[in-house]
Design a protein around this motif. Structure first.
Motif, short mmCIF file in Angstrom:
data_model
loop_
_atom_site.label_atom_id
_atom_site.label_comp_id
_atom_site.label_asym_id
_atom_site.label_seq_id
_atom_site.Cartn_x
_atom_site.Cartn_y
_atom_site.Cartn_z
N CYS A 35 0.83 -1.20 0.00
CA CYS A 35 0.00 0.00 0.00
C CYS A 35 0.87 1.26 0.00
CB CYS A 35 -0.92 -0.02 1.21
SG CYS A 35 -2.32 1.09 1.08
N ASN A 57 -5.37 0.80 7.59
CA ASN A 57 -5.22 0.40 6.19
C ASN A 57 -5.74 1.43 5.20
OD1 ASN A 57 -3.95 -1.97 6.82
ND2 ASN A 57 -5.80 -3.21 6.72
N VAL A 58 -5.81 2.68 5.58
CA VAL A 58 -6.22 3.77 4.69
C VAL A 58 -5.13 4.83 4.72
CG1 VAL A 58 -7.92 5.58 4.26
CG2 VAL A 58 -8.67 3.35 5.07
N SER A 70 -8.40 9.41 -0.70
CA SER A 70 -7.79 8.38 0.14
C SER A 70 -7.61 7.09 -0.65
CB SER A 70 -8.63 8.12 1.39
OG SER A 70 -9.88 7.58 1.03
N GLY A 72 -7.42 3.02 0.09
CA GLY A 72 -7.64 1.93 1.05
C GLY A 72 -7.04 0.64 0.53
N GLY A 75 -9.33 -4.57 2.30
CA GLY A 75 -10.49 -4.62 3.18
C GLY A 75 -11.08 -6.02 3.18
N SER A 156 -13.31 0.47 -6.49
CA SER A 156 -12.66 -0.65 -5.81
C SER A 156 -12.66 -1.87 -6.72
CB SER A 156 -13.38 -0.98 -4.50
OG SER A 156 -14.70 -1.37 -4.76
#
Length: 161
Positions: A35, A57-58, A70, A72, A75, A156
């Motif tokens: 990430c 986790n963001v 943002s 992410g 998830g 996403s």
């Protein structure tokens, strides 16, 4: 004599197993590293983008064309998610360009495909379809929302894709 020989074999075997486990543990990267790598790529390839803090986790990003931005990672139902909120109810073309650039980097798909999907999603909101639109375009899940003063898009990709 045989017990000493068996003890040496079992000790040698245990040492070999521990060494192999140590190699596999040190070779596997952590989830947050991937990430952070994506955020660094975004910062390097999009002018004016700043990387903020990371929480749950963001990774929070900032850019002059977006009110909120943002990224992410990992998830429960998605592998990556990009969230962007525009200043106005009808976003400017620069906002669409920012979303397309960022999503193309995050999801590794061509920029024109993301630009088309994001534009369709945001422009579908209205009197007939309402203020929340969910759609799927090029294996990406897009959800667009708007209020009286702002519009937002969340892009996403599912975990199984």
């Amino acid at each position: 004599m045989t017990s000493k020989l068996e003890f040496r074999r079992s000790t040698a075997l245990a040492a070999a197993v521990l060494a192999a486990m140590a190699i596999t543990v040190s070779a596997s990267p952590a989830r947050a590293d991937r990430c952070d790598d994506i955020a660094a790529q975004l910062k390097g390839q999009i002018d004016g983008l700043k990387v903020g803090i990371t929480a749950a986790n963001v990774i929070y990003l900032s850019h002059p064309q977006a009110k909120e931005l943002s990224l992410g990672c990992r998830g429960r139902n998605y592998s990556n998610e990009l969230y962007a909120k525009a200043d106005g109810r009808k976003p400017k073309p620069e906002f669409y360009e920012l979303v397309a650039n960022a999503a193309a980097i995050v999801f590794t798909i061509p920029k024109p495909n993301v630009l088309t999907g994001a534009t369709r999603c945001i422009k579908r909101m209205g009197l007939l379809r309402g203020d929340t639109v969910k759609m799927r375009y090029r294996r990406l899940d897009m959800e667009c929302n708007r209020t009286r003063t702002e519009a937002a898009i969340a892009i996403s990709r599912g975990r199984d894709e």
